[in-house]
Design an enzyme around this catalytic site. Structure first.
Site, PDB file in Angstrom:
ATOM      1  N   LYS A   5     -18.089  -5.667   8.828  1.00 39.15           N
ATOM      2  CA  LYS A   5     -16.916  -6.514   8.597  1.00 39.15           C
ATOM      3  C   LYS A   5     -16.029  -6.485   9.831  1.00 39.15           C
ATOM      4  O   LYS A   5     -15.709  -5.411  10.345  1.00 39.15           O
ATOM      5  CB  LYS A   5     -16.133  -5.945   7.388  1.00 39.15           C
ATOM      6  CG  LYS A   5     -15.658  -7.030   6.429  1.00 39.15           C
ATOM      7  CD  LYS A   5     -15.092  -6.422   5.174  1.00 39.15           C
ATOM      8  CE  LYS A   5     -13.747  -7.030   4.834  1.00 39.15           C
ATOM      9  NZ  LYS A   5     -13.119  -6.382   3.675  1.00 39.15           N
ATOM     10  N   SER A  13      -3.091  -8.076   2.901  1.00 39.42           N
ATOM     11  CA  SER A  13      -3.285  -7.869   4.345  1.00 39.42           C
ATOM     12  C   SER A  13      -3.784  -9.135   5.034  1.00 39.42           C
ATOM     13  O   SER A  13      -3.432  -9.398   6.192  1.00 39.42           O
ATOM     14  CB  SER A  13      -4.295  -6.745   4.583  1.00 39.42           C
ATOM     15  OG  SER A  13      -3.819  -5.543   4.048  1.00 39.42           O
ATOM     16  N   ARG A  45      -2.279  -5.807  -8.530  1.00 43.59           N
ATOM     17  CA  ARG A  45      -1.148  -6.717  -8.329  1.00 43.59           C
ATOM     18  C   ARG A  45      -1.242  -7.771  -9.421  1.00 43.59           C
ATOM     19  O   ARG A  45      -1.139  -7.480 -10.592  1.00 43.59           O
ATOM     20  CB  ARG A  45      -1.217  -7.323  -6.917  1.00 43.59           C
ATOM     21  CG  ARG A  45      -0.994  -6.317  -5.815  1.00 43.59           C
ATOM     22  CD  ARG A  45      -1.427  -6.840  -4.481  1.00 43.59           C
ATOM     23  NE  ARG A  45      -2.858  -7.170  -4.510  1.00 43.59           N
ATOM     24  CZ  ARG A  45      -3.574  -7.510  -3.475  1.00 43.59           C
ATOM     25  NH1 ARG A  45      -3.010  -7.618  -2.297  1.00 43.59           N
ATOM     26  NH2 ARG A  45      -4.862  -7.770  -3.585  1.00 43.59           N
ATOM     27  N   HIS A  99       0.841  -1.203   0.000  1.00 44.78           N
ATOM     28  CA  HIS A  99       0.000   0.000   0.000  1.00 44.78           C
ATOM     29  C   HIS A  99       0.879   1.259   0.000  1.00 44.78           C
ATOM     30  O   HIS A  99       0.601   2.220  -0.707  1.00 44.78           O
ATOM     31  CB  HIS A  99      -0.894   0.029   1.251  1.00 44.78           C
ATOM     32  CG  HIS A  99      -1.885  -1.097   1.346  1.00 44.78           C
ATOM     33  ND1 HIS A  99      -2.039  -1.867   2.479  1.00 44.78           N
ATOM     34  CD2 HIS A  99      -2.770  -1.592   0.446  1.00 44.78           C
ATOM     35  CE1 HIS A  99      -2.992  -2.766   2.285  1.00 44.78           C
ATOM     36  NE2 HIS A  99      -3.452  -2.632   1.057  1.00 44.78           N
TER      37      HIS A  99
HETATM   38  O1  PNS Z   1      -8.945  -2.872   0.496  1.00 44.20           O
HETATM   39  P1  PNS Z   1     -10.242  -3.384  -0.043  1.00 44.20           P
HETATM   40  O2  PNS Z   1     -10.972  -4.197   1.000  1.00 44.20           O
HETATM   41  O3  PNS Z   1     -10.090  -4.114  -1.349  1.00 44.20           O
HETATM   42  O4  PNS Z   1     -11.142  -2.050  -0.330  1.00 44.20           O
HETATM   43  C1  PNS Z   1     -12.473  -2.165  -0.758  1.00 44.20           C
HETATM   44  C2  PNS Z   1     -13.193  -0.799  -0.728  1.00 44.20           C
HETATM   45  C3  PNS Z   1     -13.090  -0.175   0.655  1.00 44.20           C
HETATM   46  C4  PNS Z   1     -12.564   0.135  -1.728  1.00 44.20           C
HETATM   47  C5  PNS Z   1     -14.683  -1.064  -1.112  1.00 44.20           C
HETATM   48  O5  PNS Z   1     -15.196  -2.076  -0.307  1.00 44.20           O
HETATM   49  C6  PNS Z   1     -15.560   0.178  -0.966  1.00 44.20           C
HETATM   50  O6  PNS Z   1     -15.486   1.081  -1.767  1.00 44.20           O
HETATM   51  N1  PNS Z   1     -16.405   0.218   0.090  1.00 44.20           N
HETATM   52  C7  PNS Z   1     -17.303   1.323   0.371  1.00 44.20           C
HETATM   53  C8  PNS Z   1     -18.768   0.953   0.069  1.00 44.20           C
HETATM   54  C9  PNS Z   1     -19.047   1.082  -1.419  1.00 44.20           C
HETATM   55  O7  PNS Z   1     -18.979   2.152  -2.005  1.00 44.20           O
HETATM   56  N2  PNS Z   1     -19.352  -0.062  -2.044  1.00 44.20           N
HETATM   57  C10 PNS Z   1     -19.577  -0.152  -3.465  1.00 44.20           C
HETATM   58  C11 PNS Z   1     -18.237  -0.156  -4.210  1.00 44.20           C
HETATM   59  S1  PNS Z   1     -18.397  -0.864  -5.761  1.00 44.20           S
END
Ligand code: PNS
Length: 164
Positions: A44, A131, A93, A20
Protein backbone atom coordinates in the site's frame (compact mmCIF):
# COMPACT_ATOMS: atom_id res chain seq x y z
CA UNK A 1 0.53 -10.89 40.46
CA UNK A 2 -1.75 -9.84 37.68
CA UNK A 3 -0.74 -8.23 34.40
CA UNK A 4 -2.04 -4.77 33.77
CA UNK A 5 -4.64 -4.79 30.99
CA UNK A 6 -2.98 -4.14 27.68
CA UNK A 7 -4.71 -3.39 24.40
CA UNK A 8 -3.41 -3.02 20.87
CA UNK A 9 -4.71 -0.14 18.80
CA UNK A 10 -3.78 -0.98 15.20
CA UNK A 11 -4.14 1.13 12.10
CA UNK A 12 -2.55 2.79 9.10
CA UNK A 13 -2.38 6.20 10.81
CA UNK A 14 -1.30 7.88 7.56
CA UNK A 15 -1.39 10.37 9.16
CA UNK A 16 -2.38 10.12 12.83
CA UNK A 17 -5.31 12.47 13.48
CA UNK A 18 -6.90 14.02 16.55
CA UNK A 19 -9.64 11.40 16.13
CA UNK A 20 -7.02 8.68 16.67
CA UNK A 21 -5.55 10.62 19.60
CA UNK A 22 -8.99 10.94 21.17
CA UNK A 23 -9.45 7.19 20.90
CA UNK A 24 -6.10 6.47 22.56
CA UNK A 25 -7.07 8.80 25.40
CA UNK A 26 -10.42 7.05 25.80
CA UNK A 27 -8.63 3.70 25.65
CA UNK A 28 -6.30 4.72 28.47
CA UNK A 29 -9.31 5.28 30.72
CA UNK A 30 -10.10 1.58 30.35
CA UNK A 31 -6.76 -0.12 29.71
CA UNK A 32 -3.62 0.58 31.70
CA UNK A 33 -1.36 0.38 28.70
CA UNK A 34 -1.84 0.68 24.97
CA UNK A 35 0.33 -0.30 22.06
CA UNK A 36 -0.38 1.81 19.00
CA UNK A 37 0.53 -0.58 16.19
CA UNK A 38 1.31 1.03 12.86
CA UNK A 39 0.86 -1.32 9.94
CA UNK A 40 3.82 -1.55 7.62
CA UNK A 41 2.30 -2.71 4.37
CA UNK A 42 4.69 -2.40 1.40
CA UNK A 43 1.78 -3.20 -0.97
CA UNK A 44 0.00 0.00 0.00
CA UNK A 45 1.43 3.37 -0.90
CA UNK A 46 1.49 5.70 2.05
CA UNK A 47 2.30 9.37 2.43
CA UNK A 48 4.56 8.75 5.41
CA UNK A 49 6.82 5.73 5.93
CA UNK A 50 5.96 3.49 8.87
CA UNK A 51 9.05 4.84 10.69
CA UNK A 52 7.83 8.41 10.21
CA UNK A 53 4.34 7.49 11.40
CA UNK A 54 5.72 5.73 14.48
CA UNK A 55 7.89 8.75 15.27
CA UNK A 56 5.03 11.24 14.88
CA UNK A 57 2.73 9.22 17.16
CA UNK A 58 5.44 8.91 19.81
CA UNK A 59 5.90 12.68 19.72
CA UNK A 60 2.14 13.29 19.88
CA UNK A 61 2.04 11.46 23.23
CA UNK A 62 5.21 13.09 24.41
CA UNK A 63 6.59 9.64 25.08
CA UNK A 64 3.87 8.86 27.69
CA UNK A 65 5.07 5.56 29.24
CA UNK A 66 1.55 4.11 29.04
CA UNK A 67 1.62 4.42 25.24
CA UNK A 68 4.01 2.26 23.26
CA UNK A 69 4.21 2.81 19.52
CA UNK A 70 5.52 0.14 17.16
CA UNK A 71 5.31 -0.86 13.53
CA UNK A 72 4.16 -4.35 12.58
CA UNK A 73 3.86 -6.37 9.41
CA UNK A 74 2.09 -9.63 8.62
CA UNK A 75 -1.12 -10.68 10.32
CA UNK A 76 -2.39 -8.50 13.13
CA UNK A 77 -3.41 -11.50 15.27
CA UNK A 78 0.14 -12.91 15.06
CA UNK A 79 1.54 -9.61 16.24
CA UNK A 80 -1.00 -9.37 19.08
CA UNK A 81 -0.13 -12.90 20.24
CA UNK A 82 3.61 -12.23 19.93
CA UNK A 83 3.43 -9.36 22.37
CA UNK A 84 1.23 -11.28 24.76
CA UNK A 85 -1.94 -9.20 24.39
CA UNK A 86 -5.54 -10.36 23.98
CA UNK A 87 -7.41 -7.20 23.04
CA UNK A 88 -7.59 -5.26 19.80
CA UNK A 89 -9.04 -1.77 20.20
CA UNK A 90 -10.75 -0.07 17.26
CA UNK A 91 -12.68 3.17 16.96
CA UNK A 92 -16.13 3.42 15.48
CA UNK A 93 -17.23 6.66 13.93
CA UNK A 94 -20.29 6.83 11.73
CA UNK A 95 -22.44 3.85 10.72
CA UNK A 96 -20.34 3.54 7.56
CA UNK A 97 -17.50 2.04 9.64
CA UNK A 98 -19.54 -0.94 10.79
CA UNK A 99 -19.32 -3.19 7.75
CA UNK A 100 -15.53 -2.91 7.39
CA UNK A 101 -14.91 -3.21 11.12
CA UNK A 102 -17.18 -6.24 11.54
CA UNK A 103 -15.52 -7.98 8.60
CA UNK A 104 -12.10 -7.48 10.17
CA UNK A 105 -13.22 -8.41 13.68
CA UNK A 106 -14.84 -11.57 12.42
CA UNK A 107 -11.83 -12.56 10.33
CA UNK A 108 -9.52 -11.95 13.28
CA UNK A 109 -11.77 -14.05 15.51
CA UNK A 110 -11.75 -16.80 12.89
CA UNK A 111 -7.96 -16.68 12.85
CA UNK A 112 -7.54 -16.47 16.62
CA UNK A 113 -10.51 -17.03 18.86
CA UNK A 114 -8.72 -15.99 22.05
CA UNK A 115 -8.29 -12.39 20.88
CA UNK A 116 -11.20 -10.00 21.36
CA UNK A 117 -11.90 -6.81 19.42
CA UNK A 118 -13.17 -3.93 21.54
CA UNK A 119 -14.90 -1.00 19.85
CA UNK A 120 -15.04 2.46 21.32
CA UNK A 121 -16.99 5.37 19.92
CA UNK A 122 -14.80 8.18 18.62
CA UNK A 123 -15.43 11.64 20.10
CA UNK A 124 -18.27 13.29 18.19
CA UNK A 125 -16.07 16.14 16.95
CA UNK A 126 -14.21 13.54 14.94
CA UNK A 127 -17.08 11.45 13.58
CA UNK A 128 -16.43 12.43 9.99
CA UNK A 129 -12.68 12.85 10.18
CA UNK A 130 -10.45 10.45 8.32
CA UNK A 131 -6.81 10.33 7.25
CA UNK A 132 -7.64 10.12 3.55
CA UNK A 133 -9.48 13.44 3.60
CA UNK A 134 -6.79 15.06 5.75
CA UNK A 135 -4.20 14.08 3.13
CA UNK A 136 -6.34 15.32 0.27
CA UNK A 137 -7.07 18.68 1.88
CA UNK A 138 -3.43 19.20 2.91
CA UNK A 139 -2.23 18.26 -0.58
CA UNK A 140 -4.61 20.79 -2.13
CA UNK A 141 -3.49 23.59 0.17
CA UNK A 142 -6.40 23.62 2.64
CA UNK A 143 -5.92 23.92 6.38
CA UNK A 144 -6.05 20.81 8.54
CA UNK A 145 -5.26 22.71 11.73
CA UNK A 146 -7.41 21.37 14.56
CA UNK A 147 -7.73 17.99 12.85
CA UNK A 148 -4.25 16.58 13.50
CA UNK A 149 -1.75 16.97 16.36
CA UNK A 150 0.56 20.00 15.98
CA UNK A 151 3.61 17.89 15.18
CA UNK A 152 1.70 16.11 12.39
CA UNK A 153 0.52 19.48 11.07
CA UNK A 154 4.15 20.61 10.91
CA UNK A 155 5.11 17.48 8.93
CA UNK A 156 2.22 17.99 6.51
CA UNK A 157 3.27 21.60 6.04
CA UNK A 158 6.82 20.47 5.29
CA UNK A 159 5.51 18.11 2.62
CA UNK A 160 2.88 20.29 1.02
CA UNK A 161 3.80 23.85 1.99
CA UNK A 162 2.24 26.01 4.69
CA UNK A 163 -1.54 25.95 4.81
CA UNK A 164 -3.61 28.99 5.51
O1 PNS B 1 -6.40 2.27 9.81
P1 PNS B 1 -6.87 1.12 8.97
O2 PNS B 1 -6.28 1.20 7.58
O3 PNS B 1 -8.37 0.98 8.96
O4 PNS B 1 -6.26 -0.21 9.68
C1 PNS B 1 -6.42 -1.48 9.09
C2 PNS B 1 -5.56 -2.54 9.80
C3 PNS B 1 -4.10 -2.12 9.83
C4 PNS B 1 -6.04 -2.73 11.22
C5 PNS B 1 -5.74 -3.87 9.00
O5 PNS B 1 -5.49 -3.64 7.65
C6 PNS B 1 -4.81 -4.99 9.49
O6 PNS B 1 -5.03 -5.55 10.53
N1 PNS B 1 -3.75 -5.29 8.71
C7 PNS B 1 -2.78 -6.32 9.03
C8 PNS B 1 -2.95 -7.56 8.13
C9 PNS B 1 -4.07 -8.44 8.65
O7 PNS B 1 -4.03 -8.98 9.74
N2 PNS B 1 -5.13 -8.55 7.83
C10 PNS B 1 -6.32 -9.29 8.18
C11 PNS B 1 -7.20 -8.45 9.11
S1 PNS B 1 -8.83 -8.96 9.05
Amino acid sequence: MHDKPLAIYPGSFDPFTLGHKDLVERGLAVFDRLVVAVVDNPQKTSLFTSEERVQMIREAFDYDPRVRVEAFDGLLVDYVKAIGARVILRGLRAVSDFEYEFQMAQMNRQLEDSIETFFMMTGQNFFYLNSRLVKEVARLGGSVRGLVPDNVLARLEEKFGVNR
